[in-house]
Design a protein around this motif. Structure first.
Motif, PDB file in Angstrom:
ATOM      1  N   ASN A 128       0.817  -1.210   0.000  1.00 51.43           N
ATOM      2  CA  ASN A 128       0.000   0.000   0.000  1.00 51.43           C
ATOM      3  C   ASN A 128       0.848   1.257   0.000  1.00 51.43           C
ATOM      4  O   ASN A 128       1.983   1.260   0.487  1.00 51.43           O
ATOM      5  CB  ASN A 128      -0.925  -0.007   1.217  1.00 51.43           C
ATOM      6  N   ASP A 145      -0.222  -0.163   8.488  1.00 52.92           N
ATOM      7  CA  ASP A 145      -0.291  -1.133   7.403  1.00 52.92           C
ATOM      8  C   ASP A 145      -0.179  -2.549   7.916  1.00 52.92           C
ATOM      9  O   ASP A 145       0.180  -2.790   9.080  1.00 52.92           O
ATOM     10  CB  ASP A 145       0.825  -0.868   6.390  1.00 52.92           C
ATOM     11  N   GLN A 150       5.135  -1.169   2.478  1.00 53.48           N
ATOM     12  CA  GLN A 150       4.450   0.084   2.762  1.00 53.48           C
ATOM     13  C   GLN A 150       5.239   1.261   2.200  1.00 53.48           C
ATOM     14  O   GLN A 150       6.456   1.345   2.369  1.00 53.48           O
ATOM     15  CB  GLN A 150       4.295   0.270   4.272  1.00 53.48           C
ATOM     16  N   SER A 166       4.246  -0.673  10.253  1.00 53.64           N
ATOM     17  CA  SER A 166       4.111  -1.825   9.375  1.00 53.64           C
ATOM     18  C   SER A 166       4.736  -3.017  10.085  1.00 53.64           C
ATOM     19  O   SER A 166       5.918  -2.968  10.430  1.00 53.64           O
ATOM     20  CB  SER A 166       4.816  -1.582   8.031  1.00 53.64           C
ATOM     21  N   SER A 171       9.515  -1.076   4.044  1.00 52.77           N
ATOM     22  CA  SER A 171       8.827   0.191   3.822  1.00 52.77           C
ATOM     23  C   SER A 171       9.755   1.229   3.223  1.00 52.77           C
ATOM     24  O   SER A 171      10.978   1.147   3.356  1.00 52.77           O
ATOM     25  CB  SER A 171       8.264   0.725   5.147  1.00 52.77           C
TER      26      SER A 171
END
Length: 496
Positions: A128, A145, A150, A166, A171
């Motif tokens: 995402n 998340d 992420q 996350s 990330s």
């Protein structure tokens, strides 16, 4: 903060289905399970207080509603969804914006949103992305998340705290996107990143953070990078395992700074940066490298585990210079090297340098233009090198373990007493064109050793003691001894 934001978000998400929401106060919207591409915008009439969510790929009919003043909740469906918030068309927006993702990889871009509320996103599945570009948000910002990858990017002005989490998957987090108007991030609250799982993590800071910056990047390779930025609170950078990298340029922290990597190699590069209440670096097993160019701090503490290390301190000019009040380095087993030298600018200034090396070969070098207040070195077993070409204003003490040593003074000035002791192993002591203002105490230890003096001044007492083994003391006639001169334990004394 984590429990409060997450619990509140889930309560609205699930209880809100049965709640009777008052028009104009709150709005709850659920998108279908298709791959929706949508935009949140004004309906085109700036005076009727109606806004809408419009599909840009024809997956649902346009949804219009009165602009809420309390909460706007949007739940994505099960597909790969993309949402753009056109903040420029929503000038009077005051509500909290709550986003909930379901299955799929979701993308949200919030542009130029000016709100008295906050922005909260929870997306437990998929890879995402949440981006806030040139926004002005008075409340908090939260991006929670799931285990996928992420991406979180923000720029603009933020009055509350920023929380990013996350649990796994890695990330990319940008607090500020680049240099330029609208791209910096200015955050009045604290910034907390809690990515404690596995996966690579990259954090970039461009802007001004007026409270703390806390980063827990868990397991996996991790990076913190910033330039032309500052933190007014504490800075904490934690990696539980994996290779870590820190690059900070023209950077400042007004309170304490801590970098910690429990297991894995570390690379720290700091240039033209200041740490007002000290900098502490602690690392576990792994090879660690540090380069400090024109860094200012009252205290720098480096604690390395086993695996070896390389530390370089350079004066490079700029707004800070190299000014370190107290520098202490503690190393575990492995080969370690510490270099202090002049680059471009004024003389470096280190008030005190204390080095505690474990077992393994070590090397300490104080370059020609380097200036240190006092030096204290303790080495374990292994071959240990000490090279001094610069200035030590106070005392210098070097205590070597077994394994041999090489001590070289060339063009150096020592303002206080000098004490160098070695144990078993072949030891080499050389003093050329050097001045020692205090007393000199040299002990070579066991095995075959060499002590060589030429064109040097020893203004205090001079004492040199050889140990067992065949020891040679060689001195030229141009040396000056200003105090007591006592040499013992050498098998051969040679005057040139």
């Amino acid at each position: 903060m984590l429990k409060f934001v997450k619990t509140w978000l889930l309560t609205v998400c699930f209880a809100g289905l049965a709640a009777e929401l008052h028009a104009g106060c709150a709005e709850y919207i659920v998108l279908n399970d298709q791959a929706n591409q949508a935009v949140l915008e004004d309906d085109g009439d700036p005076f009727n207080n109606i806004i809408q969510i419009r599909s840009t790929n024809g997956t649902f009919d346009t949804i219009q509603f009165e602009q809420p003043t309390d909460i706007l909740f949007i739940a994505f469906g099960g597909g790969d969804d993309e949402l753009t918030v056109d903040g420029e068309s929503l000038p009077g927006f005051t509500a909290d914006l709550l986003l909930y993702g379901e299955q799929g990889n979701d993308r949200t871009r919030i542009n130029h949103l000016d709100t008295q509320g906050g922005v909260y996103s929870e997306d437990p599945h998929g890879d995402n992305r949440l981006q806030l570009f040139a926004c002005s948000v008075v409340g908090d910002v939260s991006a929670v998340d799931g285990p996928g990858f992420q991406t979180f990017i923000m720029s603009g002005n933020y009055g509350g705290n920023v929380f990013v989490q996350s649990p796994d998957g890695g990330s990319t987090i940008w607090i500020g996107t680049s240099l330029g108007i609208g791209y910096y991030a200015f955050v009045d609250g604290a910034v907390l990143v809690d990515n404690h799982g596995y996966g690579p993590d990259t954090v970039q800071v461009s802007g001004s953070l007026r409270q703390d910056l806390w980063l827990n990047l868990g397991h996996g390779d991790a990076s913190l990078r910033s330039i032309f930025s500052g933190v007014s609170g504490d800075l904490s950078f934690l990696v539980e395992s994996g290779m870590s990298e820190v690059f900070l340029g023209d950077f400042s922290v007004l309170r304490t700074t801590r970098f910690k990597n429990i297991q894995g190699s570390t690379d720290v590069y700091l240039v033209h940066s200041g740490f007002a209440q000290g900098l502490e670096v602690r690392n576990g097993l792994g090879y660690d490298t540090y380069e400090f160019r024109s860094v200012w701090t009252p205290e720098l503490k480096i604690e390395n585990g086993d695996g070896g290390s390389f530390t370089k301190l350079v004066e490079q000019g700029g707004p800070f210079g190299l000014e370190i009040g107290r520098l202490s380095i503690m190393n575990g087993d492995g080969s370690d090297e510490i270099v202090v030298e002049n680059g471009h600018g004024d003389l470096p200034d280190i008030g005190s340098l204390k080095i505690d090396n474990g077992n393994g070969n070590s090397r300490t070098s104080i370059g020609f233009y380097a200036e240190v207040g006092e030096v204290e070195i303790s080495n374990g077993n292994g071959f240990d090198d000490l090279l001094v070409e610069g200035t030590v204003n106070g005392r210098l003490v070097s205590l070597n373990g077994n394994g041999g040593s090489g001590t070289y003074f060339d063009g150096a000035f020592i303002g206080g007493d000098t004490e160098i002791h070695s144990n078993a192993g072949m030891d080499y002591f050389e003093f050329h064109d050097t001045t020692i203002a205090g007393n000199t105490d040299l002990q070579t230890g066991d095995d075959n050793d060499l002590l060589l003096l030429s064109n040097s001044e020893f203004l205090g007492d001079f004492v040199a003691a050889g140990g067992s083994g065949f020891d040679i003391f060689a001195t030229s006639l141009d040396n000056i001894f200003g105090g007591l001169y006592y040499v013992t334990g050498f098998d051969w004394t040679w005057e040139l």
